[in-house]
Design an enzyme around this catalytic site. Structure first.
Site, PDB file in Angstrom:
ATOM      1  N   ARG A 147      25.024  48.157  30.621  1.00  0.00           N
ATOM      2  CA  ARG A 147      26.038  48.735  29.714  1.00  0.00           C
ATOM      3  C   ARG A 147      25.373  49.507  28.573  1.00  0.00           C
ATOM      4  O   ARG A 147      25.791  49.432  27.425  1.00  0.00           O
ATOM      5  CB  ARG A 147      26.925  47.625  29.126  1.00  0.00           C
ATOM      6  CG  ARG A 147      27.802  46.906  30.124  1.00  0.00           C
ATOM      7  CD  ARG A 147      28.909  47.790  30.658  1.00  0.00           C
ATOM      8  NE  ARG A 147      29.856  47.050  31.468  1.00  0.00           N
ATOM      9  CZ  ARG A 147      29.687  46.751  32.759  1.00  0.00           C
ATOM     10  NH1 ARG A 147      28.605  47.162  33.390  1.00  0.00           N
ATOM     11  NH2 ARG A 147      30.605  46.080  33.411  1.00  0.00           N
ATOM     12  N   GLU A 172      31.354  44.422  23.684  1.00  0.00           N
ATOM     13  CA  GLU A 172      31.085  45.568  24.558  1.00  0.00           C
ATOM     14  C   GLU A 172      31.887  46.765  24.069  1.00  0.00           C
ATOM     15  O   GLU A 172      31.493  47.916  24.196  1.00  0.00           O
ATOM     16  CB  GLU A 172      31.503  45.210  25.990  1.00  0.00           C
ATOM     17  CG  GLU A 172      30.905  46.122  27.036  1.00  0.00           C
ATOM     18  CD  GLU A 172      31.838  46.420  28.168  1.00  0.00           C
ATOM     19  OE1 GLU A 172      32.608  47.388  28.036  1.00  0.00           O
ATOM     20  OE2 GLU A 172      31.797  45.690  29.172  1.00  0.00           O
ATOM     21  N   SER A 189      36.533  44.285  29.639  1.00  0.00           N
ATOM     22  CA  SER A 189      35.733  43.209  29.028  1.00  0.00           C
ATOM     23  C   SER A 189      35.514  43.530  27.558  1.00  0.00           C
ATOM     24  O   SER A 189      34.992  44.594  27.229  1.00  0.00           O
ATOM     25  CB  SER A 189      34.365  43.101  29.700  1.00  0.00           C
ATOM     26  OG  SER A 189      34.500  42.834  31.062  1.00  0.00           O
TER      27      SER A 189
HETATM   28  N1  EPU Z   1      34.783  33.296  34.494  1.00  0.00           N
HETATM   29  C1  EPU Z   1      35.421  32.174  34.030  1.00  0.00           C
HETATM   30  N2  EPU Z   1      36.571  32.338  33.302  1.00  0.00           N
HETATM   31  C2  EPU Z   1      37.103  33.553  33.040  1.00  0.00           C
HETATM   32  C3  EPU Z   1      36.449  34.697  33.521  1.00  0.00           C
HETATM   33  C4  EPU Z   1      35.280  34.543  34.253  1.00  0.00           C
HETATM   34  O1  EPU Z   1      34.985  31.056  34.248  1.00  0.00           O
HETATM   35  O2  EPU Z   1      38.153  33.599  32.390  1.00  0.00           O
HETATM   36  C5  EPU Z   1      33.543  33.119  35.292  1.00  0.00           C
HETATM   37  C6  EPU Z   1      33.848  32.889  36.748  1.00  0.00           C
HETATM   38  O3  EPU Z   1      32.984  31.925  37.241  1.00  0.00           O
HETATM   39  C7  EPU Z   1      33.483  34.195  37.412  1.00  0.00           C
HETATM   40  C8  EPU Z   1      32.386  34.732  36.505  1.00  0.00           C
HETATM   41  O4  EPU Z   1      32.746  34.257  35.200  1.00  0.00           O
HETATM   42  O5  EPU Z   1      33.020  33.986  38.702  1.00  0.00           O
HETATM   43  C9  EPU Z   1      32.313  36.230  36.482  1.00  0.00           C
HETATM   44  O6  EPU Z   1      33.603  36.775  36.274  1.00  0.00           O
HETATM   45  P1  EPU Z   1      33.999  38.218  36.881  1.00  0.00           P
HETATM   46  O7  EPU Z   1      33.591  38.333  38.288  1.00  0.00           O
HETATM   47  O8  EPU Z   1      35.416  38.482  36.526  1.00  0.00           O
HETATM   48  O9  EPU Z   1      33.054  39.213  36.098  1.00  0.00           O
HETATM   49  P2  EPU Z   1      32.626  39.286  34.567  1.00  0.00           P
HETATM   50  O10 EPU Z   1      31.179  38.945  34.476  1.00  0.00           O
HETATM   51  O11 EPU Z   1      33.558  38.535  33.683  1.00  0.00           O
HETATM   52  C10 EPU Z   1      31.806  41.754  34.774  1.00  0.00           C
HETATM   53  C11 EPU Z   1      32.013  43.056  34.052  1.00  0.00           C
HETATM   54  C12 EPU Z   1      33.352  43.679  34.455  1.00  0.00           C
HETATM   55  C13 EPU Z   1      33.360  43.898  35.962  1.00  0.00           C
HETATM   56  C14 EPU Z   1      33.124  42.537  36.651  1.00  0.00           C
HETATM   57  C15 EPU Z   1      33.002  42.666  38.151  1.00  0.00           C
HETATM   58  C16 EPU Z   1      30.802  42.836  31.955  1.00  0.00           C
HETATM   59  C17 EPU Z   1      30.913  42.673  30.473  1.00  0.00           C
HETATM   60  N3  EPU Z   1      31.964  42.846  32.618  1.00  0.00           N
HETATM   61  O12 EPU Z   1      32.813  40.854  34.289  1.00  0.00           O
HETATM   62  O13 EPU Z   1      33.430  44.941  33.813  1.00  0.00           O
HETATM   63  O14 EPU Z   1      34.588  44.452  36.399  1.00  0.00           O
HETATM   64  O15 EPU Z   1      31.884  41.956  36.177  1.00  0.00           O
HETATM   65  O16 EPU Z   1      31.766  43.233  38.481  1.00  0.00           O
HETATM   66  O17 EPU Z   1      29.695  42.966  32.478  1.00  0.00           O
HETATM   67  C18 EPU Z   1      34.210  45.986  31.815  1.00  0.00           C
HETATM   68  O18 EPU Z   1      33.023  46.210  31.549  1.00  0.00           O
HETATM   69  O19 EPU Z   1      35.149  46.363  31.053  1.00  0.00           O
HETATM   70  C19 EPU Z   1      34.530  45.260  33.029  1.00  0.00           C
HETATM   71  C20 EPU Z   1      35.797  44.935  33.351  1.00  0.00           C
END
Ligand code: EPU
Length: 338
Positions: free
Chosen positions: A164, A334, A238
């Site tokens: 990012r 972010e 995010s």
């Molecule tokens: N999780 C929880 N609770 C929640 C949300 C997530 O426990 O409420 C845990 C779960 O175990 C899940 C893990 O966190 O498996 C990861 O969650 P998710 O796959 O939704 O991805 P993220 O790490 O929360 C990142 C990016 C997103 C992108 C997704 C999918 C960042 C800051 N965010 O989110 O990007 O869509 O991966 O690749 O790196 C954005 O940047 O605006 C964005 C939406």
């Protein structure tokens, strides 16, 4: 008549739907407009904000300077044997470019389906999702230097991409405006399906040999199920980054919280799922006044209708404090705050 308009509401221009005003506002449909905007002495009378889709920002007050909305359109593809270069104007909606590429069978950005925002903003924070980042397909971009009005090219190395992150968020912040981005795509798809949610959904649909259209559809559906649609609920995706911490710090916290969701990161560091940290603190789906976190994704802060930017910001401070107290891990936003 000046190309700059005065006292314009920014509500239609930010996906959080925050109602603040810009002192000056201008829209650039081409490079000539940019030249005209920055020739106007009023353009230098305060701070500058370059706006793409307004999908990664939170306004906490009126903007007492110039907001320039980039609306440079157009998509062009140059094909050779098995490689395709696709150029798109900085104002093209990112997902329109994804759809164009999927329809033409150009592989490489299907995992980035439905990311809000514009093409010109995509290199700035090196957008990423489901195992792919913009840097993986980036060829070069063209950028307008505000001070001189000249166009320059930036290749992959010059952009210094990180998680990012890029040079446009750091040394070159507010110095250049990205007018065009060129991607290097493939006719033969090298699909990236290892991300758990994608492989599970493909299996559920009994798709064994997915096409890029399948991946795009699956990613779009996963996003829709997890993330609120800014057209109905204001948000900026995010709100925080997933924190990257040292192995030593990780081991300390992990001893106490062995269920902590985490991934290996470069340089022997560990990336922790911020959504998990926030959910563990009891914030998932919580509403505070007009703001809160999304019910299906605690990492996303929302505007339930009439939130002020200050209200959202204060709530984010409260989350940072609570996570810090519980886990000793510092969350970083972010989203850009203005
Ligand atoms: N999780 C929880 N609770 C929640 C949300 C997530 O426990 O409420 C845990 C779960 O175990 C899940 C893990 O966190 O498996 C990861 O969650 P998710 O796959 O939704 O991805 P993220 O790490 O929360 C990142 C990016 C997103 C992108 C997704 C999918 C960042 C800051 N965010 O989110 O990007 O869509 O991966 O690749 O790196 C954005 O940047 O605006 C964005 C939406």
């Amino acid at each position: 008549m000046s190309i700059l308009q005065e006292n314009i509401s920014l509500r239609p221009y930010n996906t959080f739907g925050i109602d603040v005003k810009a002192r000056y506002f201008a829209e650039a449909k081409n490079v000539e407009d940019l030249v005209a905007i920055f020739k106007d002495p009023l353009s230098k009378s305060g701070p500058l904000l370059v706006l793409g889709g307004g999908s990664n920002m939170l306004f906490t007050q009126d903007f007492n300077g110039l907001v320039v909305k980039i609306s440079i359109l157009g998509i062009r593809a140059v094909e050779n044997q098995d490689e395709i270069k696709v150029s798109a104007g900085g104002g093209v909606v990112w997902n329109d470019l994804v759809n164009y590429c999927v329809e033409h069978g150009f592989a490489g950005i299907e995992n980035l389906s439905l990311i809000p925002g514009t093409v010109g903003a995509s290199p700035i924070q090196n957008i990423g999702a489901y195992g792919v980042e913009l840097k993986d397909v980036f060829d070069e971009c063209t950028a307008f230097e505000i001070e001189t009005g000249k166009l320059s090219k930036f290749d992959y190395a010059a952009c210094r991409f990180g998680y990012r992150d890029s040079i446009f968020k750091n040394e070159l912040k507010n110095k250049y405006i990205i007018t065009e981005v060129r991607l290097k795509l493939n006719k033969k798809a090298k699909l990236q399906t290892k991300y758990g949610a994608i492989s599970a959904e493909l299996e559920r649909r009994h798709i064994v040999q997915p096409t890029i259209a399948d991946i795009s559809a699956v990613v779009s559906d996963i996003r829709v199920s997890k993330l609120p649609d800014p057209k109905t609920i204001g948000n900026a995706g995010s709100f925080f980054k997933n924190p990257v911490i040292s192995k030593a710090q990780f081991e300390q916290v992990y001893q106490k919280f062995p269920e902590m969701v985490h991934y290996p990161a470069p340089d022997n560091q560990i990336k922790v799922a911020a959504g998990w940290l926030i959910e563990q603190c009891g914030f998932k789906g919580k509403t505070v006044g007009e703001t809160g976190t999304w019910k299906n994704q605690a990492l996303v802060l929302v505007n339930h209708g009439h939130a002020s930017g200050q209200e959202v910001y204060s709530f984010s401070e409260h989350i940072i404090q609570t996570v810090q107290n519980r886990f000793g891990i510092l969350l970083e936003r972010e989203v850009n705050i203005f």
